[in-house]
Design an enzyme around this catalytic site. Structure first.
Site, PDB file in Angstrom:
ATOM      1  N   LYS A  84       0.838  -1.194   0.000  1.00 14.78           N
ATOM      2  CA  LYS A  84       0.000   0.000   0.000  1.00 14.78           C
ATOM      3  C   LYS A  84       0.875   1.246   0.000  1.00 14.78           C
ATOM      4  O   LYS A  84       1.986   1.256   0.529  1.00 14.78           O
ATOM      5  CB  LYS A  84      -0.915   0.015   1.231  1.00 14.78           C
ATOM      6  N   ASP A  85       0.333   2.332  -0.566  1.00 12.68           N
ATOM      7  CA  ASP A  85       1.072   3.580  -0.691  1.00 12.68           C
ATOM      8  C   ASP A  85       1.483   4.132   0.671  1.00 12.68           C
ATOM      9  O   ASP A  85       0.763   4.001   1.666  1.00 12.68           O
ATOM     10  CB  ASP A  85       0.218   4.629  -1.401  1.00 12.68           C
ATOM     11  N   LYS A  86       2.627   4.796   0.674  1.00 14.36           N
ATOM     12  CA  LYS A  86       3.096   5.480   1.880  1.00 14.36           C
ATOM     13  C   LYS A  86       2.364   6.797   2.081  1.00 14.36           C
ATOM     14  O   LYS A  86       1.938   7.117   3.203  1.00 14.36           O
ATOM     15  CB  LYS A  86       4.604   5.727   1.773  1.00 14.36           C
TER      16      LYS A  86
END
EC number: 5.4.99.27
Length: 351
Positions: A84-86
């Site tokens: 998942k995106d930071k």
């Protein structure tokens, strides 16, 4: 060797006429929210502790390392389903293998919150969840609302080309560049994780190039002679020429055309489909040979991405009074990219 490096997601042809407006996506982490759509939930007992964690400003691997450290287990004892995106607010599940151990007393730093937990018999493996739910906000919107809503209706009806997003290629396409250099005889990755990321970037780029040509020719969501098709929600494949109803089934979204992720040859397309694929891949023969030399198996991926439960609402930007703000919610299968959907709709002011 003067190898023809290509662009990744940027500059790829769009299926619905291209963006008709401008705006900023992810101005703040809360503008990009993702939650895993799980079909498995903890049973309440077992050697594995499952945790649903909301994270902001953390990437998935860093959270896994933190969990391993605080639980005093090896990093490989920590599992998760997807990356998942930071720079977003994301909800995802992790698991820790704790045979004969009580639940650890975790200390959560800023940006991490446990939403629920429970014991389960099995480790959480990659690809366990089947979909992701997105809630996105586009701020500083400038453009024609009516035209954008017409595009949204087209996406509901037709989906979008299933491009790999820029995240797949690394910052500045670094994974693509290094992976290509490796396959052409350069330095190999020193870490196993890098090997997977570099190979994925190279194969994803080749897929994008083929899909881009199908978009240009208007056949990304229709049957080409010799196509290999994939049922919606399945990893199975079958030859379009073997199904008299193939065109009808593709038209109603029951099955999708596919394009290759190159490697050791597997199920082969034929006819016009194969001709298109070979034409696009021919300049990249040295890289494909490199994939085959290290025994990477060819796979195929659907060229069409259905966008389920797409909804939107307009309101005033909470931080910029008087400016329009667009909020969208939709669900995508695992392996799909929300940025690919948004690229059909909105361009950034810098584009």
């Amino acid at each position: 060797m003067n190898y023809p490096m290509e662009t990744t997601e940027t500059g790829l042809p769009r299926a619905h006429g291209g963006p008709v407006c401008q705006g900023i996506l992810k101005a703040r982490p809360e503008d990009f929210q993702v939650a895993e759509h799980m079909h498995v939930t903890p049973e309440g007992q077992g050697e594995h502790l499952w945790l649903e964690i909301e994270k902001t400003g953390w990437n998935t691997e860093d959270v896994a390392m933190l969990l391993a450290k605080q639980a005093r287990v090896h990093r490989l004892s920590v599992g998760y389903s997807g990356l998942k995106d930071k720079h977003a607010v994301t909800r995802q599940w992790f698991s820790l293998h704790l045979p004969g151990k009580d639940d650890p007393d975790f200390h959560w730093p800023d940006g991490l919150t446990v939403l629920q937990s429970g014991r389960h018999r099995r480790k959480l493996n990659r690809g366990t969840h089947r979909a992701n739910d997105f809630c996105l906000r586009v701020t500083r919107f400038v453009g024609d609302r009516d035209a954008l809503e017409q595009q949204l209706q087209m996406i509901i009806a037709q989906g979008v080309p299933n491009y790999f997003g820029e995240q797949r290629f690394g910052r500045g396409s670094g994974n693509l560049v290094r992976g290509t250099e490796w396959l052409l005889g350069g330095e190999a990755p020193r870490k196993k994780a890098l090997r997977g990321m570099w190979l994925s970037a190279v194969r994803s780029n080749l897929f994008n190039l083929i899909l881009a040509e199908r978009v240009r020719q208007g056949c990304w969501n229709t049957v080409l002679g010799g196509d290999i098709l994939q049922p919606q929600g399945s990893r199975g494949l079958f030859l379009a020429d073997d199904d008299p109803a193939a065109m009808e089934r593709v038209a109603n979204g029951e099955v999708h055309p596919t394009a290759p992720l190159p490697g050791v040859p597997g199920m082969a397309s034929s006819g016009p489909c194969n001709q298109l694929e070979q034409q696009i891949l021919a300049p990249h023969a040295p890289v494909i040979e490199g994939l085959r030399q290290i025994k990477v198996e060819e796979a195929r991926r659907a060229t069409r991405l259905p966008v389920r439960d797409l909804q939107w609402v307009w309101h005033t930007d909470p931080e910029r009074e008087g400016e329009d703000c667009l909020e969208l919610a939709f669900t995508l299968p695992t392996g799909a990219f929300a940025t690919t959907v948004m690229a059909e709709l909105v361009s950034s002011p810098a584009d």
